[in-house]
Design a protein around this motif. Sequence first.
Motif, PDB file in Angstrom:
ATOM      1  N   LEU A  19       0.808  -1.188  -0.063  1.00 33.08           N
ATOM      2  CA  LEU A  19      -0.214   0.087  -0.082  1.00 33.08           C
ATOM      3  C   LEU A  19       0.873   1.485   0.259  1.00 33.08           C
ATOM      4  N   GLY A  20       1.990   1.101  -0.752  1.00 31.59           N
ATOM      5  CA  GLY A  20       2.764   2.251  -0.921  1.00 31.59           C
ATOM      6  C   GLY A  20       3.976   2.455   0.389  1.00 31.59           C
ATOM      7  N   VAL A  21       3.721   1.600   1.167  1.00 27.28           N
ATOM      8  CA  VAL A  21       4.759   2.007   2.387  1.00 27.28           C
ATOM      9  C   VAL A  21       5.798   0.727   2.484  1.00 27.28           C
ATOM     10  N   PRO A  22       7.143   1.106   2.486  1.00 27.78           N
ATOM     11  CA  PRO A  22       7.981  -0.015   2.603  1.00 27.78           C
ATOM     12  C   PRO A  22       7.932  -0.731   3.940  1.00 27.78           C
ATOM     13  N   PHE A  23       8.031  -1.953   3.980  1.00 29.91           N
ATOM     14  CA  PHE A  23       7.751  -2.948   5.278  1.00 29.91           C
ATOM     15  C   PHE A  23       9.189  -3.228   5.754  1.00 29.91           C
ATOM     16  N   SER A  24       9.263  -3.421   6.911  1.00 31.89           N
ATOM     17  CA  SER A  24      10.663  -3.421   7.729  1.00 31.89           C
ATOM     18  C   SER A  24      11.041  -4.937   7.654  1.00 31.89           C
ATOM     19  N   GLN A  25      12.256  -5.398   7.506  1.00 29.69           N
ATOM     20  CA  GLN A  25      12.693  -6.909   7.432  1.00 29.69           C
ATOM     21  C   GLN A  25      14.057  -6.725   8.548  1.00 29.69           C
ATOM     22  N   TYR A  26      13.731  -7.524   9.601  1.00 30.45           N
ATOM     23  CA  TYR A  26      15.051  -7.310  10.323  1.00 30.45           C
ATOM     24  C   TYR A  26      14.983  -8.769  11.267  1.00 30.45           C
ATOM     25  N   THR A  27      16.139  -8.788  12.088  1.00 34.25           N
ATOM     26  CA  THR A  27      15.699  -9.825  13.316  1.00 34.25           C
ATOM     27  C   THR A  27      16.364  -9.237  14.668  1.00 34.25           C
ATOM     28  N   LYS A  28      15.614  -9.489  15.525  1.00 35.86           N
ATOM     29  CA  LYS A  28      16.165  -8.557  16.839  1.00 35.86           C
ATOM     30  C   LYS A  28      16.007  -9.420  17.856  1.00 35.86           C
ATOM     31  N   ALA A  29      17.059  -9.607  18.604  1.00 38.54           N
ATOM     32  CA  ALA A  29      17.307 -10.406  19.959  1.00 38.54           C
ATOM     33  C   ALA A  29      17.555  -9.634  21.156  1.00 38.54           C
ATOM     34  N   GLU A  30      17.022  -9.836  22.380  1.00 33.99           N
ATOM     35  CA  GLU A  30      17.399  -9.194  23.355  1.00 33.99           C
ATOM     36  C   GLU A  30      17.279 -10.080  24.583  1.00 33.99           C
ATOM     37  N   ALA A  31      18.368 -10.033  25.750  1.00 41.34           N
ATOM     38  CA  ALA A  31      18.253 -10.705  26.975  1.00 41.34           C
ATOM     39  C   ALA A  31      18.590  -9.876  28.122  1.00 41.34           C
ATOM     40  N   GLU A  32      17.819 -10.250  29.120  1.00 40.97           N
ATOM     41  CA  GLU A  32      18.124  -9.477  30.452  1.00 40.97           C
ATOM     42  C   GLU A  32      18.041 -10.608  31.401  1.00 40.97           C
ATOM     43  N   PHE A  33      19.253 -10.314  32.226  1.00 36.20           N
ATOM     44  CA  PHE A  33      19.761 -11.348  33.350  1.00 36.20           C
ATOM     45  C   PHE A  33      19.659 -10.383  34.769  1.00 36.20           C
ATOM     46  N   ARG A  34      19.010 -10.812  35.891  1.00 38.16           N
ATOM     47  CA  ARG A  34      19.208 -10.010  36.999  1.00 38.16           C
ATOM     48  C   ARG A  34      19.520 -11.009  38.163  1.00 38.16           C
ATOM     49  N   HIS A  35      20.388 -10.522  39.076  1.00 37.09           N
ATOM     50  CA  HIS A  35      20.664 -11.699  40.147  1.00 37.09           C
ATOM     51  C   HIS A  35      20.426 -10.875  41.551  1.00 37.09           C
ATOM     52  N   TYR A  36      19.592 -11.324  42.487  1.00 37.81           N
ATOM     53  CA  TYR A  36      19.525 -10.545  43.714  1.00 37.81           C
ATOM     54  C   TYR A  36      20.271 -11.471  44.844  1.00 37.81           C
ATOM     55  N   TYR A  37      21.079 -11.053  45.253  1.00 40.30           N
ATOM     56  CA  TYR A  37      21.759 -11.557  46.562  1.00 40.30           C
ATOM     57  C   TYR A  37      21.168 -10.951  47.876  1.00 40.30           C
ATOM     58  N   ASN A  38      20.416 -11.874  48.768  1.00 42.74           N
ATOM     59  CA  ASN A  38      19.875 -11.072  49.999  1.00 42.74           C
ATOM     60  C   ASN A  38      20.508 -11.256  51.011  1.00 42.74           C
ATOM     61  N   PHE A  39      21.081 -10.497  51.698  1.00 47.32           N
ATOM     62  CA  PHE A  39      21.877 -10.653  53.043  1.00 47.32           C
ATOM     63  C   PHE A  39      20.842 -10.724  54.042  1.00 47.32           C
ATOM     64  N   ASN A  40      19.979 -10.028  53.995  1.00 44.29           N
ATOM     65  CA  ASN A  40      18.777 -10.474  55.056  1.00 44.29           C
ATOM     66  C   ASN A  40      17.357  -9.640  54.126  1.00 44.29           C
ATOM     67  N   LYS A  41      16.271  -9.797  54.908  1.00 42.30           N
ATOM     68  CA  LYS A  41      15.028  -9.368  54.262  1.00 42.30           C
ATOM     69  C   LYS A  41      15.192  -7.992  54.061  1.00 42.30           C
ATOM     70  N   GLU A  42      15.929  -7.175  54.474  1.00 39.55           N
ATOM     71  CA  GLU A  42      16.038  -5.643  54.037  1.00 39.55           C
ATOM     72  C   GLU A  42      17.240  -5.082  53.383  1.00 39.55           C
TER      73      GLU A  42
END
Length: 763
Positions: free
Chosen positions: A563-586
């Motif tokens: 419809l007159g609009v160029p379409f996008s062509q791509y591959t995208k990957a993303e990863a997020e990792f979090r680590h929580y070290y709990n000394f105590n509850k606070e």
Amino acid sequence: MRLNNYILLFSAVSILLSCSGTHKIPEGDLLYVGHTIDIEKGKEDKKTRKAIKSELDELIRPKPNKSILGMRPGIFFYNIYDTVKKDKGFKHWVKYKLGKEPVLMSKVDLEYNKKVIQNYIENKGFFNANSKADSTRSGKKAKANYQIKLNNQYKIKSVVFPKDSILLSQEINNIKENSLLKVGNPYDLDLIKNERTRIDATLKERGFYYFNENYLLVQVDSTVANHEVDLILKIKSDIPEKAKNQYKINNIFVYPSFNIRRDTIASRKMDTIQYQDLTIIDNRTVFRPIIFEKTLLFKKGDLYNRRIHNLSLNRLITLGTFKFVKNEFVENNSSKENQLDAYYYLTALPKKSIQIETLAKTNSANYSGTELNINWSNRNTFKGAELLKISAFAGLEVQVSGQNNGFNVYRFGGEASLTWPRFISPFKMTSGSAYVPNTKASIGYEYQLRTQLYSLKTLNTSFGYIWKENERKEHDLKVLNIAFTSSNNVSDLYKEQIAANPSLQKVIDKQLIFGTNYSYTFTNTMLQNKKNNIYFRGGIDLSGNSLGLILGANDYNNPKTILGVPFSQYTKAEAEFRHYYNFNKETRFVSRIIVGAGIPYGNSKELPFIKQFFIGGTSSIRAFRARSIGPGTFNGNETTNSFLPDQSGDLKLEMNAEFRGKIYDFIKGAAFVDAGNIWLLNEDAEKPGAQFSNQFLSQLAVGTGVGLRFDFDFLILRTDLAFPLRKPYLPKGEEWVIDAIDFGDRTWRKENLIFNLAIGYPF
């Protein structure tokens, strides 16, 4: 520092130190300031002594008033007002919310705590241990002291399971390989209790509906050897006969329109529908039977299994259609076999509802604002527990400080979505988890006006599946995801900036995304008592691949269009990792790493702007303004003086570390370090230094800072004050700016100190 500054500092410290909380202690009493535990060194290792001390610290009562650098602000606020007559108001809030009543030594029962200590260490196998308790005084303060001699810890010599021929004993013997009680391990009463619980839970999965862990007895024989015990597991002789038998499921009854008053079942005329193994009893056809066939996992003739029992209940609850879910099993006395009839009583939520809510929010571009949402819901739209939801929203976002101050963002739009509580697919897809899988279709529209710059219109639609394996693992697959973005009302100011920086044109270019994306999330952060918690989210986004093959798109200089609009062509990957070290509850140490890459090809020279990576801001690298870093060593701040363009890239690396601790009551503090950058995959003559290379680690932006978090239960207000340690866009060899840090210099503060105000934690 001048003399008067020293005097001022000395006066402030003197006032604070005077708030030790002892000046209003009653005559003849003392302020209790805590305890010490001294465990005499013996044959046990240091790790064991440390673990025992940590556990005992939590058991000893009462807890002393909290102190900060010798000060006790809780007592200070409590003593501001001698008496408070009303149960509400400012004085009541100061005395009983901010303030804490002094803990007096007269409230400390040394003998009781000694018994608690003795009981605990004996339960850990130290049968010959002994303990002492006394106290020491210093001025108006007192401390409790506990001395412990553990002596020898008893270990398990043997574990004997029931050996008689009844079915129950045989089943217990069949599962002894997974026993928590191991020969050679220390005696531990808690472990024995856990073993009884394990056996009970396993038997409940093998048909023993009436069995209970209290029917098990563990005898301890400590006379068999030197510091060793025999553990003899027995079935009590007086247990009910039912507890010895396995039970199977017989009839399954479902009452979908159950009224909380149980007697209404008998008083109302009900229709009965037989659907496979289910008997559905209702006074009207409100729900199609297929809902319950997909949700209830028991089949006629199955052995009773508590895991399946709980899974079925959870699936009924997560349908989102029922307000109350009640279940019971009744023994079928008409059968010669041991059988149970299952009954499910379901009370539906109102079919239609409307919800109006206002939100305070912040986003990755360092904007803060408010939003009004109106949501209309229709549950059970087609009698299959489908959820039809129509929502409308309007919002305003502003940047409180920074170069975008004054370029406000106005947003409004809406979305309609329909969710089916099952997989709708030409392929056979099933889920046996406690969570009902969902198929979701949606269509939405958003109009965004950036004052003085431009406006964007976005139309999006999607179809896909959301399902959870368990409370930790979640999948989100959008089989079809279409988004179309166009712009209008482009201002002369923005056109002038495009002339100076042509890359800004891509922000307002028409964009058509036609693809598929998938994300997987794993988290165990809901487990509060673990020392280590993790969170992981990974996703892949594919666009234009099928269209590219069909239309033969392989030249971005001559792109194919729809419809007159160029379409996008791509591959995208993303990863997020979090680590929580709990000394105590606070107190905890949290770290995060984000890695992302997007590769345009075929019909596209670069990623669509809305799919590119950004970095910096309130939840990213907090020492730099939102989206102001990179790509690479390129300095986008020099391209404009009017506003800050969104600097974007094809690749991203971000690392964060934050130490969090409680300061006082609802006030928490943090110290953090952030690092990262974005890069372009291909060289851009307009952005020198932006292309990714093997020198990427030497191009990271680094910042640090401290912050306060005000936790009001319903809202977490976060403030961070940060400053850069490394600026990647400075000349080579001058990137590190640690030596230039000067908090006393007004110019340095203006150019480097960044104040962030946000809602919620950054990660």
